[in-house]
Design an enzyme around this catalytic site. Structure first.
Site, mmCIF file in Angstrom:
data_model
loop_
_atom_site.group_PDB
_atom_site.id
_atom_site.type_symbol
_atom_site.label_atom_id
_atom_site.label_comp_id
_atom_site.label_asym_id
_atom_site.label_seq_id
_atom_site.Cartn_x
_atom_site.Cartn_y
_atom_site.Cartn_z
ATOM 1 N N GLU A 173 0.978 -1.007 0.134
ATOM 2 C CA GLU A 173 0.232 -0.556 -0.287
ATOM 3 C C GLU A 173 1.197 1.323 -0.264
ATOM 4 O OE1 GLU A 173 -3.138 0.018 3.109
ATOM 5 O OE2 GLU A 173 -3.187 -2.139 2.917
ATOM 6 N N SER A 177 -3.472 1.642 5.623
ATOM 7 C CA SER A 177 -5.125 1.607 6.299
ATOM 8 C C SER A 177 -5.334 1.726 7.302
ATOM 9 C CB SER A 177 -6.093 1.105 5.282
ATOM 10 O OG SER A 177 -5.648 -0.394 5.626
ATOM 11 N N ASP A 202 -1.151 -0.059 -3.867
ATOM 12 C CA ASP A 202 -2.077 -0.083 -3.652
ATOM 13 C C ASP A 202 -1.871 1.976 -3.473
ATOM 14 O OD1 ASP A 202 -4.783 1.017 -3.348
ATOM 15 O OD2 ASP A 202 -4.559 -0.668 -2.027
ATOM 16 N N HIS A 205 -5.461 5.727 -0.169
ATOM 17 C CA HIS A 205 -5.675 6.637 1.435
ATOM 18 C C HIS A 205 -4.327 7.491 1.138
ATOM 19 C CE1 HIS A 205 -8.114 4.329 3.296
ATOM 20 N NE2 HIS A 205 -7.532 2.774 2.668
HETATM 21 C C1 LIG Z 1 -6.456 0.240 1.145
HETATM 22 C C2 LIG Z 1 -7.407 -0.033 0.415
HETATM 23 N N1 LIG Z 1 -7.102 -1.086 -1.146
HETATM 24 C C3 LIG Z 1 -8.534 -0.905 -1.128
HETATM 25 C C4 LIG Z 1 -9.266 -1.157 -0.667
HETATM 26 C C5 LIG Z 1 -10.537 -1.023 -1.355
HETATM 27 O O1 LIG Z 1 -11.839 0.220 -2.022
HETATM 28 P P1 LIG Z 1 -12.781 0.223 -2.294
HETATM 29 O O2 LIG Z 1 -13.106 0.681 -1.219
HETATM 30 O O3 LIG Z 1 -13.159 0.991 -3.696
HETATM 31 O O4 LIG Z 1 -13.733 -1.222 -2.590
HETATM 32 C C6 LIG Z 1 -9.231 -0.034 0.627
HETATM 33 C C7 LIG Z 1 -10.323 0.220 0.988
HETATM 34 O O5 LIG Z 1 -11.672 0.339 1.459
HETATM 35 C C8 LIG Z 1 -7.982 0.386 1.048
HETATM 36 O O6 LIG Z 1 -8.239 0.761 2.303
#
Ligand SMILES: Cc1ncc(COP(=O)(O)O)c(C=O)c1O
Length: 380
Positions: A173, A177, A202, A205
């Protein structure tokens, strides 16, 4: 009795203070929510820049349905415009929109390693704190998956050195999160290069918030695969995967979530594009500055009152209490005082690390943050 395990599992979750329940939110503004007739100061929203409550002035927002999969008739002009905007802004050749970040993350990994022969020569290296969608994607793919200790570059390097895989993918990430800390993107990228590996970030955030221009954790560095989501700072919903044309062309053939699901609604795509234009205007700069000021104020007050907040410079400011029951108790105490925040418990976070997850936004003001800290002092 058939399916009697349902009751047993629910009972066990309740006894362990781990039961998850939905709360019906009757009203939302950027920093207040109303639940069951009571209004709370909201410290649990991912609307970091406070755009969610702003009405959009755009008369073109009319068409709701995309009618079918993007590969049938569901690839709309609105989706194309949004993809092009993001490619230009973030410096990528090609992009694909998804209806959620979960779907984007999990399906990209599944598709990338869908070929069994290829998968045998492939390996994923996941940060231990990666989001469930990344983990599920890895587990549902055919390739092997190892995890490295959170943000531990030595451990990652050791894992890479041991691997004989031809196709190595490091996955992290951008901003974590549940901890709020950031991945060392430059180091990850350098390590990936050294080991002939690819990097996937990813940035759910980080996008919209981090970086000089708010382009996210990867403003300076371009991982081979970048996933951004629209449900947080963009105050919309859905997600986008950015990569080379070759990767995106491959996804168009093998990504089952993309191929077999109705395309993003043009309404959402247009809404998202308008939001992005706001986020990358002077208004967005001002909101990022306000958020940064709020984070600094919260950290100063927390230090003054000796509240042990995790080391994080993002809008996510967690306080780890350890015990799930105690965390729930403190969150409920705060609720009685009109403060809404999330008690995050296992299995979302590791055992004995249950926490209060405070999210700050640009919509909060000085009084809100002072009130939060006062109530924390009383409740803890
Ligand atoms: C780090 C992270 N990646 C992906 C997601 C998923 O995204 P979405 O809420 O658009 O499904 C989230 C969450 O909510 C997240 O915190």
């Amino acid at each position: 009795m058939a399916f009697s395990y349902l009751k047993t599992h629910l009972q066990k979750r309740r006894e362990d203070a781990l039961l998850r329940e939905r709360q019906l939110v009757s009203q939302h503004s950027s920093c207040h929510i109303s639940v069951a007739g009571k209004t709370y100061l909201n410290f649990a929203s991912n609307d970091y820049l406070g755009f969610a409550a702003d009405a959009l002035k755009n008369n073109e927002l009319t068409q709701l349905g995309s009618h079918s999969s993007p590969l049938v008739t569901g690839y709309t002009q609105a989706a194309h415009d949004l993809e092009s905007y993001l490619c230009n802004k973030l410096g990528y050749e090609s992009a694909l929109l998804f209806n959620s970040g979960f779907s984007a993350n999990s399906s990209v990994l599944k598709a990338l390693f869908q070929d069994q022969q290829v998968a045998q020569q492939s390996m994923m290296f996941h940060d231990k704190l990666n989001h469930a969608s990344l983990i599920d994607g890895g587990l549902n793919s055919q390739a092997a998956m190892v995890r490295f200790n959170h943000n531990d570059m030595k451990h990652l390097t050791a894992r890479l050195q041991k691997s004989k895989a031809t196709n190595k993918l490091i996955i992290s990430e951008g901003v974590f999160s549940m901890d709020g800390d950031s991945a060392p993107i430059a180091e990850l990228y350098a390590i990936a290069n050294e080991h002939n590996a690819w990097l996937m970030i990813d940035d759910a955030h980080g996008f919209g918030v981090q970086g000089e221009q708010g382009l996210g954790s990867c403003e300076q560095i371009k991982p081979q695969l970048l996933v951004i989501t629209f449900g947080k700072a963009v105050a919309s919903s859905g997600a986008c995967v950015l990569a080379s044309k070759e990767v995106i062309d491959y996804m168009l053939q093998y990504n089952r979530d993309y191929i077999y699901s109705t395309g993003m609604s043009p309404l959402i795509a247009q809404h998202t594009l308008v939001r992005l234009q706001q986020i990358y205007s002077q208004q967005g700069d001002q909101r990022r500055q306000k958020l940064a000021n709020n984070i600094t104020l919260f950290q100063q007050l927390a230090a003054e009152y000796k509240i042990a907040v995790m080391p994080s410079n993002s809008a996510i400011q967690p306080i780890v209490l350890g015990c799930a029951e105690q965390t729930l108790m403190v969150a409920n105490k705060l609720k009685q005082q009109g403060i809404w925040l999330s008690a995050i418990r296992p299995p979302t976070v590791p055992f004995n690390t249950a926490r209060l997850r405070i999210t700050l936004t640009a919509a909060h003001d000085k009084n809100d943050i002072e009130r939060l800290v006062n109530e924390l002092v009383n409740a803890l």
